[in-house]
Design a protein around this motif. Structure first.
Motif, PDB file in Angstrom:
ATOM      1  N   ARG A 137       4.536   9.229 -10.149  1.00 33.01           N
ATOM      2  CA  ARG A 137       3.285   9.596  -9.707  1.00 33.01           C
ATOM      3  C   ARG A 137       3.470   9.380  -7.780  1.00 33.01           C
ATOM      4  NH1 ARG A 137       0.214   3.661  -9.673  1.00 33.01           N
ATOM      5  NH2 ARG A 137       2.198   2.998  -8.188  1.00 33.01           N
ATOM      6  N   GLU A 138       3.076  10.564  -7.034  1.00 32.12           N
ATOM      7  CA  GLU A 138       2.881  10.535  -5.992  1.00 32.12           C
ATOM      8  C   GLU A 138       2.737   8.919  -4.839  1.00 32.12           C
ATOM      9  OE1 GLU A 138       3.722  13.995  -3.074  1.00 32.12           O
ATOM     10  OE2 GLU A 138       3.918  14.079  -4.467  1.00 32.12           O
ATOM     11  N   VAL A 139       3.313   9.121  -4.017  1.00 30.84           N
ATOM     12  CA  VAL A 139       2.128   7.686  -3.465  1.00 30.84           C
ATOM     13  C   VAL A 139       1.585   8.671  -2.050  1.00 30.84           C
ATOM     14  CG1 VAL A 139       2.909   6.079  -1.863  1.00 30.84           C
ATOM     15  CG2 VAL A 139       3.988   6.454  -3.447  1.00 30.84           C
ATOM     16  N   PRO A 140       0.415   8.323  -2.011  1.00 29.14           N
ATOM     17  CA  PRO A 140      -0.185   9.289  -0.484  1.00 29.14           C
ATOM     18  C   PRO A 140      -0.127   8.573   0.573  1.00 29.14           C
ATOM     19  CG  PRO A 140      -1.934   6.970  -2.098  1.00 29.14           C
ATOM     20  CD  PRO A 140      -0.076   7.229  -2.485  1.00 29.14           C
ATOM     21  N   SER A 141       0.406   9.199   0.945  1.00 29.77           N
ATOM     22  CA  SER A 141       0.189   9.312   3.242  1.00 29.77           C
ATOM     23  C   SER A 141      -0.796   8.344   3.578  1.00 29.77           C
ATOM     24  CB  SER A 141       0.325  10.110   3.510  1.00 29.77           C
ATOM     25  OG  SER A 141      -0.815  10.365   3.651  1.00 29.77           O
ATOM     26  N   GLY A 153       5.722   1.161   4.659  1.00 34.58           N
ATOM     27  CA  GLY A 153       6.486   0.024   5.468  1.00 34.58           C
ATOM     28  C   GLY A 153       7.505  -0.983   4.399  1.00 34.58           C
ATOM     29  N   VAL A 154       6.838  -0.687   2.453  1.00 34.25           N
ATOM     30  CA  VAL A 154       7.437  -1.643   1.628  1.00 34.25           C
ATOM     31  C   VAL A 154       8.107  -0.643   0.513  1.00 34.25           C
ATOM     32  CG1 VAL A 154       6.750  -4.184   2.544  1.00 34.25           C
ATOM     33  CG2 VAL A 154       5.444  -2.328   0.986  1.00 34.25           C
ATOM     34  N   PRO A 155       8.677  -0.678  -0.537  1.00 38.29           N
ATOM     35  CA  PRO A 155       8.780   0.075  -1.135  1.00 38.29           C
ATOM     36  C   PRO A 155       7.605  -0.385  -2.434  1.00 38.29           C
ATOM     37  CG  PRO A 155      10.847  -1.249  -0.818  1.00 38.29           C
ATOM     38  CD  PRO A 155       9.394  -1.805  -0.181  1.00 38.29           C
ATOM     39  N   GLY A 156       7.235   1.004  -2.847  1.00 36.33           N
ATOM     40  CA  GLY A 156       6.150   0.266  -4.011  1.00 36.33           C
ATOM     41  C   GLY A 156       5.121   1.333  -3.608  1.00 36.33           C
ATOM     42  N   GLY A 157       4.489   1.220  -2.190  1.00 31.49           N
ATOM     43  CA  GLY A 157       3.288   1.668  -2.383  1.00 31.49           C
ATOM     44  C   GLY A 157       2.663   0.948  -1.606  1.00 31.49           C
ATOM     45  N   PRO A 158       1.050   1.642  -2.479  1.00 30.66           N
ATOM     46  CA  PRO A 158      -0.531   1.301  -1.417  1.00 30.66           C
ATOM     47  C   PRO A 158      -0.584   0.439  -2.692  1.00 30.66           C
ATOM     48  CG  PRO A 158      -0.059   3.576  -2.179  1.00 30.66           C
ATOM     49  CD  PRO A 158       1.247   3.389  -2.072  1.00 30.66           C
ATOM     50  N   TYR A 159      -1.942  -0.242  -2.372  1.00 33.68           N
ATOM     51  CA  TYR A 159      -2.020  -1.350  -3.353  1.00 33.68           C
ATOM     52  C   TYR A 159      -3.015  -0.858  -4.231  1.00 33.68           C
ATOM     53  CZ  TYR A 159      -5.903  -4.514  -4.884  1.00 33.68           C
ATOM     54  OH  TYR A 159      -6.549  -5.923  -5.883  1.00 33.68           O
ATOM     55  N   GLU A 160      -2.836  -1.261  -5.492  1.00 33.33           N
ATOM     56  CA  GLU A 160      -3.214  -0.434  -6.845  1.00 33.33           C
ATOM     57  C   GLU A 160      -4.387  -2.116  -7.371  1.00 33.33           C
ATOM     58  OE1 GLU A 160      -2.047   1.788  -9.515  1.00 33.33           O
ATOM     59  OE2 GLU A 160      -0.528   2.106  -8.302  1.00 33.33           O
ATOM     60  N   PRO A 161      -5.850  -1.150  -7.341  1.00 33.36           N
ATOM     61  CA  PRO A 161      -6.345  -2.742  -7.752  1.00 33.36           C
ATOM     62  C   PRO A 161      -6.319  -2.664  -9.215  1.00 33.36           C
ATOM     63  CG  PRO A 161      -7.797  -0.835  -7.531  1.00 33.36           C
ATOM     64  CD  PRO A 161      -6.553  -0.877  -6.959  1.00 33.36           C
ATOM     65  N   PRO A 162      -6.425  -4.089  -9.778  1.00 36.07           N
ATOM     66  CA  PRO A 162      -6.006  -4.294 -11.328  1.00 36.07           C
ATOM     67  C   PRO A 162      -7.250  -3.185 -12.355  1.00 36.07           C
ATOM     68  CG  PRO A 162      -6.642  -6.199 -10.002  1.00 36.07           C
ATOM     69  CD  PRO A 162      -6.733  -5.255  -9.376  1.00 36.07           C
TER      70      PRO A 162
END
Length: 159
Positions: A3-7, A147-156
């Motif tokens: 999946r593409e990580v959003p900017s 700033g960190v590998p893995g990208g943005p937060y995803e809610p559970p």
């Protein structure tokens, strides 16, 4: 599954969200005793220009570079302004208040990236504003990410 990580720009809500942010922010600045003198006489287009700059830094369209001169122009706007630490901190505080007010994402990952950028950017602006400073005016536009590998937060799932 890929999946593409959003900017950060996309995650923030794009141009509309950043324009709301800077509009609310500069309304606060106009009535702030610490910052109003710095921005007295700013053009009515200033909030939109800052929104375009932040948007480009966060991975959005390159409109600030194309229309307003890019990072060298932003650096030039701060020369000989003699910005103080109190003004820098107030700028951050009011911008974070505006971010909450307009509903910018408040997940820890986005806010961490957002705060990291405004800390870096305001420190650079303060440094470049001091008497006798001769910054490099050919600096490329900064590009800020998660700033960190893995990208943005995803809610559970199911939240």
């Amino acid at each position: 599954m890929s999946r593409e990580v959003p900017s950060l720009y996309e995650w923030a809500g794009g141009a509309d969200a950043l324009n709301r942010l800077t509009s609310v922010f500069y309304d606060k600045v106009r009535s702030d005793p610490v910052l109003e003198p710095v921005f007295r006489g700013m053009s009515t287009q200033h909030p939109a220009h800052v929104a375009a700059f932040i948007g480009e830094v966060f991975g959005g369209p390159k409109s600030y570079s194309e229309k307003h001169g890019g990072h060298p122009a932003m650096i030039s706007h701060h020369l000989d302004r003699h910005l103080t630490e109190e003004q820098r901190r107030r700028w951050i505080s009011l911008l974070l208040d505006a971010a909450d007010e307009v509903g910018l994402p408040d997940d820890p990952e986005f806010r961490s990236a957002f705060v990291a950028y405004i800390e870096w950017g305001t420190r650079l602006a303060k440094l470049n504003s001091q008497p006798g400073t001769s910054p490099q005016l050919d600096e490329p536009m900064p590009r800020w990410g998660w700033g960190v590998p893995g990208g943005p937060y995803e809610p559970p799932a199911g939240a």
